[in-house]
Motif scaffolding. Structure first.
Motif, PDB file in Angstrom:
ATOM      1  N   GLY A  27       0.784  -1.190  -0.033  1.00  0.00           N
ATOM      2  CA  GLY A  27       0.019  -0.063  -0.145  1.00  0.00           C
ATOM      3  C   GLY A  27       0.943   1.108   0.021  1.00  0.00           C
ATOM      4  N   ILE A  28       2.147   1.350  -0.757  1.00  0.00           N
ATOM      5  CA  ILE A  28       2.718   2.544  -0.751  1.00  0.00           C
ATOM      6  C   ILE A  28       2.739   3.183  -2.178  1.00  0.00           C
ATOM      7  CG2 ILE A  28       5.117   3.343  -0.971  1.00  0.00           C
ATOM      8  CD1 ILE A  28       5.988   0.842   0.802  1.00  0.00           C
ATOM      9  N   VAL A  29       2.088   4.434  -2.146  1.00  0.00           N
ATOM     10  CA  VAL A  29       1.804   5.416  -3.133  1.00  0.00           C
ATOM     11  C   VAL A  29       3.166   6.322  -3.625  1.00  0.00           C
ATOM     12  CG1 VAL A  29       0.540   6.884  -4.352  1.00  0.00           C
ATOM     13  CG2 VAL A  29      -0.481   5.159  -2.862  1.00  0.00           C
ATOM     14  N   PHE A  30       3.618   6.302  -4.723  1.00  0.00           N
ATOM     15  CA  PHE A  30       4.500   7.225  -5.159  1.00  0.00           C
ATOM     16  C   PHE A  30       3.767   8.464  -5.958  1.00  0.00           C
ATOM     17  CE2 PHE A  30       9.046   6.875  -4.648  1.00  0.00           C
ATOM     18  CZ  PHE A  30       9.386   8.262  -4.605  1.00  0.00           C
ATOM     19  N   VAL A  92       2.973   7.500   1.929  1.00  0.00           N
ATOM     20  CA  VAL A  92       2.946   8.048   0.561  1.00  0.00           C
ATOM     21  C   VAL A  92       4.480   8.619   0.338  1.00  0.00           C
ATOM     22  CG1 VAL A  92       1.996  10.090  -0.862  1.00  0.00           C
ATOM     23  CG2 VAL A  92       0.491   8.717   0.709  1.00  0.00           C
ATOM     24  N   LYS A  93       5.030   8.445  -0.712  1.00  0.00           N
ATOM     25  CA  LYS A  93       6.427   8.799  -0.964  1.00  0.00           C
ATOM     26  C   LYS A  93       6.169   9.836  -2.184  1.00  0.00           C
ATOM     27  CE  LYS A  93       8.972   4.584  -0.002  1.00  0.00           C
ATOM     28  NZ  LYS A  93      10.082   3.783  -0.500  1.00  0.00           N
ATOM     29  N   VAL A  94       6.531  10.962  -2.060  1.00  0.00           N
ATOM     30  CA  VAL A  94       6.799  12.316  -2.694  1.00  0.00           C
ATOM     31  C   VAL A  94       8.006  12.561  -3.475  1.00  0.00           C
ATOM     32  CG1 VAL A  94       5.870  14.462  -3.184  1.00  0.00           C
ATOM     33  CG2 VAL A  94       4.760  12.913  -1.408  1.00  0.00           C
ATOM     34  N   TYR A  95       7.953  12.793  -4.791  1.00  0.00           N
ATOM     35  CA  TYR A  95       9.228  13.195  -5.729  1.00  0.00           C
ATOM     36  C   TYR A  95       8.690  14.482  -6.142  1.00  0.00           C
ATOM     37  CZ  TYR A  95      13.417  13.636  -8.427  1.00  0.00           C
ATOM     38  OH  TYR A  95      14.402  14.192  -9.011  1.00  0.00           O
ATOM     39  N   LEU A  96       9.466  15.497  -5.727  1.00  0.00           N
ATOM     40  CA  LEU A  96       9.239  16.823  -6.442  1.00  0.00           C
ATOM     41  C   LEU A  96      10.169  17.311  -7.520  1.00  0.00           C
ATOM     42  CD1 LEU A  96       9.169  18.990  -3.017  1.00  0.00           C
ATOM     43  CD2 LEU A  96       7.230  18.124  -4.422  1.00  0.00           C
ATOM     44  N   GLN A  97       9.434  17.363  -8.835  1.00  0.00           N
ATOM     45  CA  GLN A  97      10.118  17.816 -10.199  1.00  0.00           C
ATOM     46  C   GLN A  97       9.668  19.299 -10.427  1.00  0.00           C
ATOM     47  OE1 GLN A  97       9.774  15.291 -13.666  1.00  0.00           O
ATOM     48  NE2 GLN A  97       8.953  16.969 -14.772  1.00  0.00           N
ATOM     49  N   ALA A  98      10.980  19.896 -10.791  1.00  0.00           N
ATOM     50  CA  ALA A  98      11.001  21.419 -11.080  1.00  0.00           C
ATOM     51  C   ALA A  98      10.080  21.544 -12.145  1.00  0.00           C
ATOM     52  CB  ALA A  98      12.405  21.949 -11.459  1.00  0.00           C
ATOM     53  N   ASP A 120       4.215   0.617  -4.583  1.00  0.00           N
ATOM     54  CA  ASP A 120       3.102  -0.158  -5.303  1.00  0.00           C
ATOM     55  C   ASP A 120       2.580   0.576  -6.398  1.00  0.00           C
ATOM     56  OD1 ASP A 120       3.435  -2.545  -3.528  1.00  0.00           O
ATOM     57  OD2 ASP A 120       2.855  -1.186  -1.992  1.00  0.00           O
ATOM     58  N   TYR A 121       2.068   1.802  -5.963  1.00  0.00           N
ATOM     59  CA  TYR A 121       1.373   2.341  -7.119  1.00  0.00           C
ATOM     60  C   TYR A 121       1.641   3.920  -7.457  1.00  0.00           C
ATOM     61  CZ  TYR A 121      -2.415  -1.064  -7.139  1.00  0.00           C
ATOM     62  OH  TYR A 121      -3.054  -2.164  -7.289  1.00  0.00           O
ATOM     63  N   LEU A 122       2.044   4.469  -8.612  1.00  0.00           N
ATOM     64  CA  LEU A 122       2.513   5.516  -8.980  1.00  0.00           C
ATOM     65  C   LEU A 122       1.140   6.358  -9.553  1.00  0.00           C
ATOM     66  CD1 LEU A 122       4.596   7.500 -10.000  1.00  0.00           C
ATOM     67  CD2 LEU A 122       4.587   6.408 -12.313  1.00  0.00           C
ATOM     68  N   ALA A 123       1.207   7.762  -9.200  1.00  0.00           N
ATOM     69  CA  ALA A 123       0.150   8.585  -9.946  1.00  0.00           C
ATOM     70  C   ALA A 123       1.011  10.140  -9.985  1.00  0.00           C
ATOM     71  CB  ALA A 123      -0.760   8.999  -8.652  1.00  0.00           C
ATOM     72  N   ILE A 124       0.799  10.774 -11.167  1.00  0.00           N
ATOM     73  CA  ILE A 124       1.348  11.833 -11.669  1.00  0.00           C
ATOM     74  C   ILE A 124       0.335  12.760 -12.045  1.00  0.00           C
ATOM     75  CG2 ILE A 124       3.016  12.979 -13.073  1.00  0.00           C
ATOM     76  CD1 ILE A 124       4.244  10.249 -13.730  1.00  0.00           C
ATOM     77  N   PRO A 125      -0.278  13.672 -10.890  1.00  0.00           N
ATOM     78  CA  PRO A 125      -1.211  14.467 -11.163  1.00  0.00           C
ATOM     79  C   PRO A 125      -0.900  15.726 -12.140  1.00  0.00           C
ATOM     80  CG  PRO A 125      -0.690  14.301  -8.779  1.00  0.00           C
ATOM     81  CD  PRO A 125       0.432  13.558  -9.430  1.00  0.00           C
ATOM     82  N   GLY A 126       0.135  15.837 -12.785  1.00  0.00           N
ATOM     83  CA  GLY A 126       0.282  16.787 -13.613  1.00  0.00           C
ATOM     84  C   GLY A 126       0.373  16.207 -15.173  1.00  0.00           C
TER      85      GLY A 126
END
Length: 380
Positions: A27-30, A92-98, A120-126
């Motif tokens: 249940g880890i989201v990136f 929830v793991k978060v990676y910040l992209q410029a 486990d799961y990736l989402a890219i809201p942009g």
């Protein structure tokens, strides 16, 4: 000279006979989020007074962990992800992209940065339409070629693949905001990650939604059959459709079960757990004797029995054993024994033959699905 390469643990699943230890946390989201470069620099080097320096990526367990310097949109995406379903996501793991990048390869550097992380799961809201295929292909490559069983929630992407969840709503409204499908993938990834493996995300309610695009029952059925996962209105509340991934083209060994988010999650868990335990506790640490092979089998069986007791696998069905036919073929292909010599041996004798560095196992499991289709004819 034979090429050895790195030690391997190859685990495959076939629905006709699934072949496949410490239970991992699932249940880890990136989330990959865009943020102004100046904000990223400040958060990772000199945050505001009272805040700690964060890493990139960073981990969020509760809303208290969300850095105050993030944009309001990014705070909202993380908060929506944390809503989960029965539980919040494990983390929830978060990676910040410029901000500032564009094009089909816009997210490539971020994907490289998170590739070695456990999730486990990736989402890219942009994410935008032109980037969907690149990200979808990256997920497929990781699952099929790099032993990394990750999945992605992508908006309106017909991936036809078990590792892609096609979130297909066109509009989503809450009391405070209207979201694009891309923006709401963070919420959907969190919902799936917060669904215990004993149940499915089918008909999971979304109490915050007050409107979305609507279709009649036949259209909803068609959308599910097309591998879409979406929010629909039942006349009283908004809830998720049948919890399917985008796979629609079934093949031999990859049938209906591979279309179900729940079943794929369980297969991925077993794959990861057995592979990790084999790497950490067995490879290079034991002589490849018959007795030690039996120890490995016992460990895997104990793990599967645990899953049976938790209601994830059918009780008293799971098996793991040495693959006699493959051991026999190995002896023939390597000139160790002749066909005639092997024919005179019992299966037990063949199983005890030397297989150098190789351990050939086979097994079967039956994954328990959630209750979804109910039929009840009444006699009157």
């Amino acid at each position: 000279m034979a090429k050895l390469g790195m030690p391997n643990v190859i685990i495959s699943f076939k629905e006709a006979g699934i072949a496949a230890i410490e239970r991992s946390k699932r249940g880890i989201v990136f989330l990959v989020l865009e943020e102004e470069e100046a904000v990223i620099t400040q958060l990772t080097t000199e945050p505001e007074e009272g805040e700690e320096v964060i890493q990139n990526p960073f981990v969020v367990y509760t809303t208290d962990d969300i850095p105050s310097g993030l944009s309001e949109n990014n705070k909202d995406y993380i908060t929506k992800c944390l809503l989960g379903y029965v539980t919040a996501p494990y983390r929830v793991k978060v990676y910040l992209q410029a901000t500032g990048k564009s094009g089909a390869d816009k997210w490539q550097d971020s994907l490289k940065a998170i590739a070695a992380e456990r999730w486990d799961y990736l989402a890219i809201p942009g994410i935008e339409e032109e980037q969907l295929e690149t990200v979808g292909t990256w997920i497929k490559t990781n699952r099929e070629n790099k032993y990394k069983k990750v999945k992605a929630v992508l908006p309106g992407y017909v991936g036809d693949f078990e590792g892609i969840i096609n979130f297909s709503n066109k509009t989503i409204k809450t009391a405070t905001k209207e979201y694009t499908p891309s923006e709401y993938t963070a919420r959907i990834a969190g919902l799936i990650a917060g669904t215990p493996m004993t149940i499915s995300a089918t008909y999971a309610p979304l109490s915050e939604v007050i409107d979305c695009d609507k279709y009649d029952l036949d259209e909803n059925d068609e959308k599910v059959n097309n591998g879409e996962f979406f929010i629909w209105f039942d006349g009283t509340k908004y809830k998720m459709s049948r919890a399917v991934n985008s796979l629609t083209t079934t093949t031999e060994g990859k049938q209906e079960g591979y279309q179900t988010i729940k079943i794929v999650d369980i297969m991925d868990m077993i794959y990861d757990d057995v592979r990790t335990t084999a790497q950490d506790s067995y490879i290079g640490k034991y002589a490849n004797t018959y007795d030690n092979k039996c120890l490995l089998i016992t460990a895997i069986l104990g793990y599967l029995k645990e899953l049976e007791n938790e209601g994830l696998l059918q009780k008293n069905y799971s098996t793991v054993e040495l693959d006699t036919e493959t051991i026999k073929n190995y002896q023939l292909q390597n000139g160790l024994y002749t066909k005639e010599e092997l024919a005179d041996m019992s299966d037990d004798e063949i199983n005890q033959l030397d297989t150098k560095k190789k351990v050939f196992l086979k097994g079967k499991i039956k994954i328990i699905d959630a209750m979804e289709d109910i039929e009840l004819p009444f006699d009157i």
